[in-house]
Design a protein around this motif. Structure first.
Motif, PDB file in Angstrom:
ATOM      1  N   UNK A 203       0.814  -1.217   0.000  1.00  0.00           N
ATOM      2  CA  UNK A 203       0.000   0.000   0.000  1.00  0.00           C
ATOM      3  C   UNK A 203       0.852   1.273   0.000  1.00  0.00           C
ATOM      4  N   UNK A 204       2.166   1.131   0.270  1.00  0.00           N
ATOM      5  CA  UNK A 204       3.099   2.255   0.095  1.00  0.00           C
ATOM      6  C   UNK A 204       2.748   3.436   1.005  1.00  0.00           C
ATOM      7  N   UNK A 205       2.258   3.138   2.191  1.00  0.00           N
ATOM      8  CA  UNK A 205       1.780   4.197   3.082  1.00  0.00           C
ATOM      9  C   UNK A 205       2.907   5.050   3.654  1.00  0.00           C
ATOM     10  N   UNK A 206       4.126   4.529   3.647  1.00  0.00           N
ATOM     11  CA  UNK A 206       5.242   5.316   4.164  1.00  0.00           C
ATOM     12  C   UNK A 206       5.486   6.571   3.329  1.00  0.00           C
ATOM     13  N   UNK A 207       5.228   6.486   2.015  1.00  0.00           N
ATOM     14  CA  UNK A 207       5.390   7.658   1.156  1.00  0.00           C
ATOM     15  C   UNK A 207       4.332   8.711   1.485  1.00  0.00           C
ATOM     16  N   UNK A 208       3.107   8.266   1.734  1.00  0.00           N
ATOM     17  CA  UNK A 208       2.046   9.200   2.125  1.00  0.00           C
ATOM     18  C   UNK A 208       2.371   9.857   3.465  1.00  0.00           C
ATOM     19  N   UNK A 209       2.852   9.081   4.407  1.00  0.00           N
ATOM     20  CA  UNK A 209       3.188   9.629   5.734  1.00  0.00           C
ATOM     21  C   UNK A 209       4.317  10.657   5.618  1.00  0.00           C
ATOM     22  N   UNK A 276      -6.051  10.136  -0.918  1.00  0.00           N
ATOM     23  CA  UNK A 276      -4.785   9.712  -1.527  1.00  0.00           C
ATOM     24  C   UNK A 276      -4.695   8.190  -1.495  1.00  0.00           C
ATOM     25  N   UNK A 277      -4.323   7.612  -2.631  1.00  0.00           N
ATOM     26  CA  UNK A 277      -4.137   6.164  -2.720  1.00  0.00           C
ATOM     27  C   UNK A 277      -2.765   5.916  -3.338  1.00  0.00           C
ATOM     28  N   UNK A 278      -1.734   5.663  -2.509  1.00  0.00           N
ATOM     29  CA  UNK A 278      -0.354   5.600  -3.005  1.00  0.00           C
ATOM     30  C   UNK A 278       0.150   4.206  -3.368  1.00  0.00           C
ATOM     31  N   UNK A 300      -3.616   9.781  -6.977  1.00  0.00           N
ATOM     32  CA  UNK A 300      -3.319   8.358  -7.141  1.00  0.00           C
ATOM     33  C   UNK A 300      -1.916   8.120  -7.677  1.00  0.00           C
ATOM     34  N   UNK A 301      -1.386   6.933  -7.390  1.00  0.00           N
ATOM     35  CA  UNK A 301      -0.116   6.507  -7.989  1.00  0.00           C
ATOM     36  C   UNK A 301      -0.246   6.488  -9.503  1.00  0.00           C
ATOM     37  N   UNK A 302       0.789   6.963 -10.173  1.00  0.00           N
ATOM     38  CA  UNK A 302       0.769   7.060 -11.629  1.00  0.00           C
ATOM     39  C   UNK A 302       1.311   5.776 -12.255  1.00  0.00           C
TER      40      UNK A 302
END
Length: 373
Positions: A203-209, A276-278, A300-302
Protein backbone atom coordinates in the motif's frame (compact mmCIF):
# COMPACT_ATOMS: atom_id res chain seq x y z
CA UNK A 1 -29.07 -23.47 -13.72
CA UNK A 2 -27.51 -23.81 -10.25
CA UNK A 3 -24.76 -21.28 -9.55
CA UNK A 4 -22.61 -21.39 -6.41
CA UNK A 5 -20.78 -18.35 -5.04
CA UNK A 6 -17.79 -19.48 -2.99
CA UNK A 7 -17.31 -16.73 -0.37
CA UNK A 8 -15.04 -18.70 1.96
CA UNK A 9 -11.95 -16.59 1.22
CA UNK A 10 -13.76 -13.27 1.88
CA UNK A 11 -12.59 -12.53 5.41
CA UNK A 12 -11.91 -8.79 5.61
CA UNK A 13 -12.23 -5.38 3.98
CA UNK A 14 -13.16 -5.14 0.33
CA UNK A 15 -13.41 -8.93 0.04
CA UNK A 16 -16.54 -8.80 2.20
CA UNK A 17 -18.07 -5.58 0.89
CA UNK A 18 -17.69 -6.64 -2.75
CA UNK A 19 -19.65 -9.84 -2.08
CA UNK A 20 -22.30 -7.99 -0.11
CA UNK A 21 -23.05 -5.61 -2.97
CA UNK A 22 -22.68 -8.27 -5.68
CA UNK A 23 -25.14 -10.70 -4.07
CA UNK A 24 -27.76 -7.99 -3.74
CA UNK A 25 -27.31 -6.99 -7.39
CA UNK A 26 -27.45 -10.58 -8.65
CA UNK A 27 -30.69 -11.07 -6.74
CA UNK A 28 -32.18 -8.01 -8.44
CA UNK A 29 -31.07 -8.68 -12.03
CA UNK A 30 -31.23 -12.48 -12.31
CA UNK A 31 -34.61 -14.16 -11.70
CA UNK A 32 -33.82 -17.26 -13.77
CA UNK A 33 -30.85 -19.01 -12.17
CA UNK A 34 -30.79 -20.47 -8.66
CA UNK A 35 -27.97 -19.25 -6.42
CA UNK A 36 -26.19 -21.05 -3.60
CA UNK A 37 -23.74 -19.30 -1.27
CA UNK A 38 -20.93 -21.37 0.25
CA UNK A 39 -20.00 -19.64 3.50
CA UNK A 40 -18.38 -20.40 6.85
CA UNK A 41 -20.43 -20.12 10.03
CA UNK A 42 -17.87 -17.54 11.21
CA UNK A 43 -18.54 -15.14 8.30
CA UNK A 44 -21.45 -13.38 9.99
CA UNK A 45 -21.28 -10.20 7.92
CA UNK A 46 -21.67 -12.19 4.71
CA UNK A 47 -24.37 -14.49 6.10
CA UNK A 48 -26.49 -11.51 7.13
CA UNK A 49 -26.19 -10.08 3.60
CA UNK A 50 -27.29 -13.16 1.68
CA UNK A 51 -30.61 -12.49 -0.12
CA UNK A 52 -33.59 -14.54 1.01
CA UNK A 53 -33.93 -16.07 -2.46
CA UNK A 54 -30.40 -17.51 -2.29
CA UNK A 55 -29.77 -20.82 -0.56
CA UNK A 56 -27.24 -20.59 2.26
CA UNK A 57 -24.82 -23.51 2.55
CA UNK A 58 -23.14 -22.81 5.89
CA UNK A 59 -20.06 -24.81 6.81
CA UNK A 60 -19.47 -25.12 10.56
CA UNK A 61 -16.12 -26.87 10.30
CA UNK A 62 -14.40 -25.02 7.46
CA UNK A 63 -10.99 -23.91 8.85
CA UNK A 64 -10.30 -20.20 9.31
CA UNK A 65 -6.58 -20.76 8.73
CA UNK A 66 -6.02 -19.96 5.02
CA UNK A 67 -3.74 -22.96 4.41
CA UNK A 68 -6.14 -25.47 5.94
CA UNK A 69 -9.08 -23.72 4.29
CA UNK A 70 -7.50 -24.18 0.85
CA UNK A 71 -6.91 -27.86 1.65
CA UNK A 72 -10.55 -28.16 2.77
CA UNK A 73 -11.77 -26.54 -0.45
CA UNK A 74 -9.72 -28.97 -2.51
CA UNK A 75 -10.76 -32.12 -0.67
CA UNK A 76 -14.21 -31.56 0.87
CA UNK A 77 -15.91 -28.81 -1.14
CA UNK A 78 -16.23 -30.91 -4.37
CA UNK A 79 -18.65 -33.24 -2.55
CA UNK A 80 -20.95 -30.31 -1.72
CA UNK A 81 -20.75 -29.07 -5.30
CA UNK A 82 -21.90 -32.52 -6.40
CA UNK A 83 -24.57 -32.73 -3.65
CA UNK A 84 -26.23 -29.47 -4.67
CA UNK A 85 -25.91 -30.21 -8.40
CA UNK A 86 -23.97 -27.03 -9.07
CA UNK A 87 -23.53 -26.15 -12.75
CA UNK A 88 -21.24 -23.14 -12.31
CA UNK A 89 -18.89 -22.36 -9.42
CA UNK A 90 -17.80 -18.72 -9.02
CA UNK A 91 -14.48 -18.64 -7.16
CA UNK A 92 -12.59 -15.54 -6.04
CA UNK A 93 -9.13 -14.97 -4.59
CA UNK A 94 -7.27 -16.62 -7.53
CA UNK A 95 -8.00 -20.19 -6.40
CA UNK A 96 -10.81 -22.63 -7.12
CA UNK A 97 -11.59 -26.22 -6.21
CA UNK A 98 -9.52 -28.17 -8.71
CA UNK A 99 -11.80 -31.22 -8.46
CA UNK A 100 -15.02 -29.24 -8.86
CA UNK A 101 -17.40 -31.37 -11.00
CA UNK A 102 -18.75 -28.34 -12.87
CA UNK A 103 -17.79 -25.28 -14.89
CA UNK A 104 -15.73 -22.70 -13.01
CA UNK A 105 -15.62 -18.92 -13.34
CA UNK A 106 -12.42 -17.84 -11.60
CA UNK A 107 -11.76 -14.30 -10.40
CA UNK A 108 -8.03 -13.49 -10.28
CA UNK A 109 -8.02 -10.45 -7.99
CA UNK A 110 -4.89 -10.81 -5.85
CA UNK A 111 -1.77 -9.59 -7.64
CA UNK A 112 0.63 -9.86 -4.68
CA UNK A 113 1.84 -13.33 -5.79
CA UNK A 114 2.93 -11.79 -9.12
CA UNK A 115 4.51 -8.60 -7.80
CA UNK A 116 8.30 -8.20 -7.92
CA UNK A 117 8.53 -4.92 -6.05
CA UNK A 118 7.62 -5.80 -2.48
CA UNK A 119 10.85 -6.84 -0.77
CA UNK A 120 9.82 -6.81 2.88
CA UNK A 121 7.27 -9.62 2.99
CA UNK A 122 7.66 -11.86 6.01
CA UNK A 123 8.57 -15.50 5.41
CA UNK A 124 4.95 -16.41 6.15
CA UNK A 125 3.71 -14.02 3.45
CA UNK A 126 6.29 -15.25 0.95
CA UNK A 127 5.12 -18.84 1.45
CA UNK A 128 1.48 -17.76 1.19
CA UNK A 129 2.12 -15.91 -2.08
CA UNK A 130 3.98 -18.90 -3.53
CA UNK A 131 1.04 -21.15 -2.66
CA UNK A 132 -1.45 -18.76 -4.26
CA UNK A 133 0.76 -18.41 -7.34
CA UNK A 134 0.98 -22.14 -8.11
CA UNK A 135 -2.55 -23.06 -7.06
CA UNK A 136 -3.71 -20.03 -9.05
CA UNK A 137 -1.94 -21.39 -12.11
CA UNK A 138 -3.66 -24.77 -11.72
CA UNK A 139 -6.96 -22.99 -11.08
CA UNK A 140 -6.54 -20.98 -14.29
CA UNK A 141 -6.05 -24.23 -16.20
CA UNK A 142 -9.19 -25.65 -14.58
CA UNK A 143 -11.37 -22.58 -15.13
CA UNK A 144 -13.83 -22.26 -18.00
CA UNK A 145 -13.69 -18.47 -17.79
CA UNK A 146 -11.38 -16.09 -15.90
CA UNK A 147 -12.43 -12.67 -14.68
CA UNK A 148 -10.07 -9.72 -14.22
CA UNK A 149 -11.09 -6.33 -12.84
CA UNK A 150 -8.47 -4.22 -14.62
CA UNK A 151 -6.86 -4.35 -18.03
CA UNK A 152 -3.42 -3.89 -16.47
CA UNK A 153 -3.71 -7.01 -14.30
CA UNK A 154 -5.25 -9.04 -17.12
CA UNK A 155 -2.47 -8.27 -19.58
CA UNK A 156 0.37 -8.99 -17.13
CA UNK A 157 -1.05 -12.17 -15.55
CA UNK A 158 -2.24 -13.55 -18.88
CA UNK A 159 1.37 -13.52 -20.06
CA UNK A 160 2.79 -14.98 -16.85
CA UNK A 161 0.32 -17.88 -16.77
CA UNK A 162 0.12 -18.17 -20.58
CA UNK A 163 -3.68 -18.12 -20.40
CA UNK A 164 -5.74 -18.52 -23.56
CA UNK A 165 -7.16 -15.07 -24.30
CA UNK A 166 -10.56 -16.61 -25.11
CA UNK A 167 -10.89 -17.59 -21.44
CA UNK A 168 -10.39 -14.05 -20.15
CA UNK A 169 -12.91 -11.29 -19.66
CA UNK A 170 -12.60 -7.83 -18.11
CA UNK A 171 -15.24 -6.86 -15.56
CA UNK A 172 -14.49 -4.04 -13.15
CA UNK A 173 -15.99 -3.64 -9.69
CA UNK A 174 -19.12 -1.59 -9.08
CA UNK A 175 -20.85 0.33 -6.32
CA UNK A 176 -24.30 -0.22 -4.88
CA UNK A 177 -25.29 3.41 -5.34
CA UNK A 178 -28.59 2.98 -3.48
CA UNK A 179 -26.80 1.99 -0.26
CA UNK A 180 -24.43 4.97 -0.06
CA UNK A 181 -26.06 7.11 2.62
CA UNK A 182 -23.49 8.95 4.76
CA UNK A 183 -24.46 11.02 7.77
CA UNK A 184 -25.10 14.67 6.98
CA UNK A 185 -23.04 15.94 9.91
CA UNK A 186 -19.24 16.02 9.84
CA UNK A 187 -18.13 13.45 12.41
CA UNK A 188 -14.71 15.13 12.86
CA UNK A 189 -13.97 18.58 14.33
CA UNK A 190 -10.90 19.02 12.10
CA UNK A 191 -9.79 18.95 8.47
CA UNK A 192 -8.14 15.79 7.21
CA UNK A 193 -6.47 13.98 4.33
CA UNK A 194 -7.85 10.48 3.88
CA UNK A 195 -6.68 7.09 2.70
CA UNK A 196 -8.70 3.86 2.97
CA UNK A 197 -6.55 0.76 2.98
CA UNK A 198 -5.57 -2.36 4.84
CA UNK A 199 -2.18 -1.50 6.33
CA UNK A 200 0.02 -3.71 4.16
CA UNK A 201 3.47 -3.34 2.52
CA UNK A 202 2.19 -2.93 -1.04
CA UNK A 203 0.00 0.00 0.00
CA UNK A 204 3.10 2.26 0.09
CA UNK A 205 1.78 4.20 3.08
CA UNK A 206 5.24 5.32 4.16
CA UNK A 207 5.39 7.66 1.16
CA UNK A 208 2.05 9.20 2.12
CA UNK A 209 3.19 9.63 5.73
CA UNK A 210 6.44 11.29 4.64
CA UNK A 211 4.55 13.60 2.25
CA UNK A 212 2.19 14.53 5.07
CA UNK A 213 5.19 15.28 7.32
CA UNK A 214 6.55 17.65 4.65
CA UNK A 215 3.24 19.55 4.65
CA UNK A 216 3.22 19.80 8.45
CA UNK A 217 6.89 20.86 8.75
CA UNK A 218 6.32 23.72 6.29
CA UNK A 219 2.97 24.71 7.84
CA UNK A 220 1.21 24.01 4.54
CA UNK A 221 -1.67 22.02 6.01
CA UNK A 222 -3.52 22.52 9.27
CA UNK A 223 -5.21 19.17 9.54
CA UNK A 224 -4.67 15.47 10.16
CA UNK A 225 -4.04 12.30 8.17
CA UNK A 226 -6.59 9.51 8.67
CA UNK A 227 -5.78 5.93 7.63
CA UNK A 228 -8.97 3.86 7.58
CA UNK A 229 -8.33 0.13 7.52
CA UNK A 230 -7.28 -2.98 9.42
CA UNK A 231 -3.88 -2.66 11.11
CA UNK A 232 -3.62 -6.27 12.34
CA UNK A 233 -2.92 -8.15 9.11
CA UNK A 234 0.72 -7.11 8.69
CA UNK A 235 1.92 -6.21 12.17
CA UNK A 236 5.58 -5.75 11.22
CA UNK A 237 4.67 -3.21 8.55
CA UNK A 238 2.32 -1.36 10.88
CA UNK A 239 5.10 -1.15 13.48
CA UNK A 240 7.43 0.22 10.80
CA UNK A 241 4.93 2.98 9.98
CA UNK A 242 4.52 3.86 13.65
CA UNK A 243 8.30 4.20 13.97
CA UNK A 244 8.41 6.51 10.94
CA UNK A 245 5.61 8.63 12.40
CA UNK A 246 7.41 8.92 15.73
CA UNK A 247 10.71 9.83 14.06
CA UNK A 248 8.96 12.57 12.07
CA UNK A 249 7.21 13.78 15.25
CA UNK A 250 3.73 13.76 13.70
CA UNK A 251 2.16 11.18 16.01
CA UNK A 252 -0.50 13.67 17.17
CA UNK A 253 -1.65 14.25 13.60
CA UNK A 254 -1.84 10.71 12.16
CA UNK A 255 -4.88 8.60 13.04
CA UNK A 256 -5.20 4.86 12.34
CA UNK A 257 -8.91 4.13 12.67
CA UNK A 258 -8.55 0.36 12.45
CA UNK A 259 -11.21 -1.72 10.68
CA UNK A 260 -14.44 0.20 10.06
CA UNK A 261 -17.91 -1.05 9.17
CA UNK A 262 -18.38 -0.66 5.42
CA UNK A 263 -21.35 1.70 5.72
CA UNK A 264 -19.37 3.97 8.07
CA UNK A 265 -16.58 4.43 5.53
CA UNK A 266 -18.70 6.82 3.48
CA UNK A 267 -18.75 9.27 6.41
CA UNK A 268 -14.98 9.56 6.05
CA UNK A 269 -15.07 10.25 2.30
CA UNK A 270 -17.75 12.90 2.48
CA UNK A 271 -15.78 15.51 4.45
CA UNK A 272 -12.19 14.75 3.43
CA UNK A 273 -10.07 17.57 1.97
CA UNK A 274 -8.63 15.02 -0.43
CA UNK A 275 -8.20 11.27 -0.85
CA UNK A 276 -4.79 9.71 -1.53
CA UNK A 277 -4.14 6.16 -2.72
CA UNK A 278 -0.35 5.60 -3.01
CA UNK A 279 -0.35 1.84 -3.71
CA UNK A 280 2.37 0.15 -5.72
CA UNK A 281 0.31 -2.98 -6.35
CA UNK A 282 -3.45 -3.22 -6.92
CA UNK A 283 -5.82 -5.09 -9.18
CA UNK A 284 -8.43 -2.34 -8.96
CA UNK A 285 -8.70 -0.16 -5.86
CA UNK A 286 -12.32 0.03 -4.73
CA UNK A 287 -11.73 3.12 -2.53
CA UNK A 288 -10.80 5.04 -5.69
CA UNK A 289 -14.30 4.90 -7.14
CA UNK A 290 -15.87 5.32 -3.70
CA UNK A 291 -14.02 8.61 -3.17
CA UNK A 292 -14.76 9.79 -6.71
CA UNK A 293 -18.45 9.23 -6.05
CA UNK A 294 -18.25 11.93 -3.37
CA UNK A 295 -16.53 14.43 -5.70
CA UNK A 296 -13.49 14.44 -3.41
CA UNK A 297 -10.15 15.49 -4.98
CA UNK A 298 -8.39 12.18 -5.62
CA UNK A 299 -4.60 11.71 -5.86
CA UNK A 300 -3.32 8.36 -7.14
CA UNK A 301 -0.12 6.51 -7.99
CA UNK A 302 0.77 7.06 -11.63
CA UNK A 303 0.81 3.71 -13.40
CA UNK A 304 1.77 5.27 -16.74
CA UNK A 305 5.29 5.81 -15.39
CA UNK A 306 5.74 2.16 -14.41
CA UNK A 307 3.98 0.03 -16.99
CA UNK A 308 5.32 -3.25 -15.61
CA UNK A 309 3.72 -2.63 -12.21
CA UNK A 310 0.18 -3.49 -11.13
CA UNK A 311 -1.02 0.12 -10.91
CA UNK A 312 -4.34 0.33 -12.81
CA UNK A 313 -5.53 3.72 -11.56
CA UNK A 314 -5.09 5.61 -14.83
CA UNK A 315 -7.63 3.32 -16.50
CA UNK A 316 -9.93 3.26 -13.46
CA UNK A 317 -10.15 6.99 -12.67
CA UNK A 318 -9.14 8.43 -16.06
CA UNK A 319 -8.96 12.23 -16.03
CA UNK A 320 -10.95 12.56 -12.82
CA UNK A 321 -7.87 12.14 -10.61
CA UNK A 322 -4.43 13.70 -10.12
CA UNK A 323 -1.45 11.35 -10.47
CA UNK A 324 1.98 11.31 -8.81
CA UNK A 325 5.18 9.29 -8.89
CA UNK A 326 4.57 6.69 -6.13
CA UNK A 327 8.25 6.77 -5.13
CA UNK A 328 8.33 10.54 -4.51
CA UNK A 329 6.93 11.96 -1.29
CA UNK A 330 7.94 15.44 -2.43
CA UNK A 331 5.83 15.22 -5.60
CA UNK A 332 2.94 13.82 -3.58
CA UNK A 333 3.15 16.72 -1.13
CA UNK A 334 2.98 19.19 -4.03
CA UNK A 335 -0.01 17.42 -5.57
CA UNK A 336 -1.88 17.41 -2.25
CA UNK A 337 -1.45 21.15 -1.82
CA UNK A 338 -2.51 21.80 -5.42
CA UNK A 339 -5.60 19.61 -5.01
CA UNK A 340 -6.68 21.30 -1.78
CA UNK A 341 -6.07 24.84 -3.09
CA UNK A 342 -7.93 24.13 -6.33
CA UNK A 343 -10.73 22.21 -4.63
CA UNK A 344 -13.98 22.80 -6.46
CA UNK A 345 -17.10 20.92 -7.43
CA UNK A 346 -16.05 17.93 -9.51
CA UNK A 347 -18.29 15.94 -11.82
CA UNK A 348 -16.71 12.59 -10.96
CA UNK A 349 -19.95 11.42 -9.29
CA UNK A 350 -21.72 11.28 -12.67
CA UNK A 351 -18.76 9.37 -14.10
CA UNK A 352 -19.02 6.75 -11.35
CA UNK A 353 -22.79 6.44 -11.74
CA UNK A 354 -22.35 5.80 -15.47
CA UNK A 355 -19.45 3.32 -15.41
CA UNK A 356 -19.43 1.60 -12.02
CA UNK A 357 -23.02 0.72 -11.20
CA UNK A 358 -23.05 -2.71 -9.53
CA UNK A 359 -26.26 -3.73 -11.31
CA UNK A 360 -24.56 -3.39 -14.68
CA UNK A 361 -21.61 -5.40 -13.38
CA UNK A 362 -23.98 -8.13 -12.19
CA UNK A 363 -25.72 -8.30 -15.58
CA UNK A 364 -22.44 -8.90 -17.36
CA UNK A 365 -21.42 -11.58 -14.85
CA UNK A 366 -24.77 -13.35 -15.25
CA UNK A 367 -24.26 -13.32 -19.01
CA UNK A 368 -20.88 -15.04 -18.53
CA UNK A 369 -22.55 -17.66 -16.31
CA UNK A 370 -25.29 -18.29 -18.87
CA UNK A 371 -22.79 -18.70 -21.68
CA UNK A 372 -21.49 -21.80 -19.90
CA UNK A 373 -24.79 -23.68 -20.17
Amino acid sequence: MNIALNTLSARAGAGISVFQTLMKALDEVDKTNKYFVFVSSKQNSIISSIPDSFEKVIFKHCPANPYFRVLWEQSILPFYIYKYKINVLYSVGNITSLLAPCNVVLFIENVNPFSKIIKNWTLKEKLRNKLIFYLGWLSALKASKIRFCSKRSMEIIKKIYKIDEKKCFLLRHGLDLSSIKPNIENRFPFNYILTVSVVAPHKNLEVLIKAFAILKSHNLYNGKLIVVGNTDCYQDYYNKLVNIINELKIQDDVIFSGAVNYKEIFDFYKNADCFVFPSLTETFGLPVIESLYFNVPVILSDGSKYKDLFIPFNEIARDYAVYFDPYSEHELAEKIIQAIKNKQEINSKKFIESYYNIKEVAKILVNEFNNLK
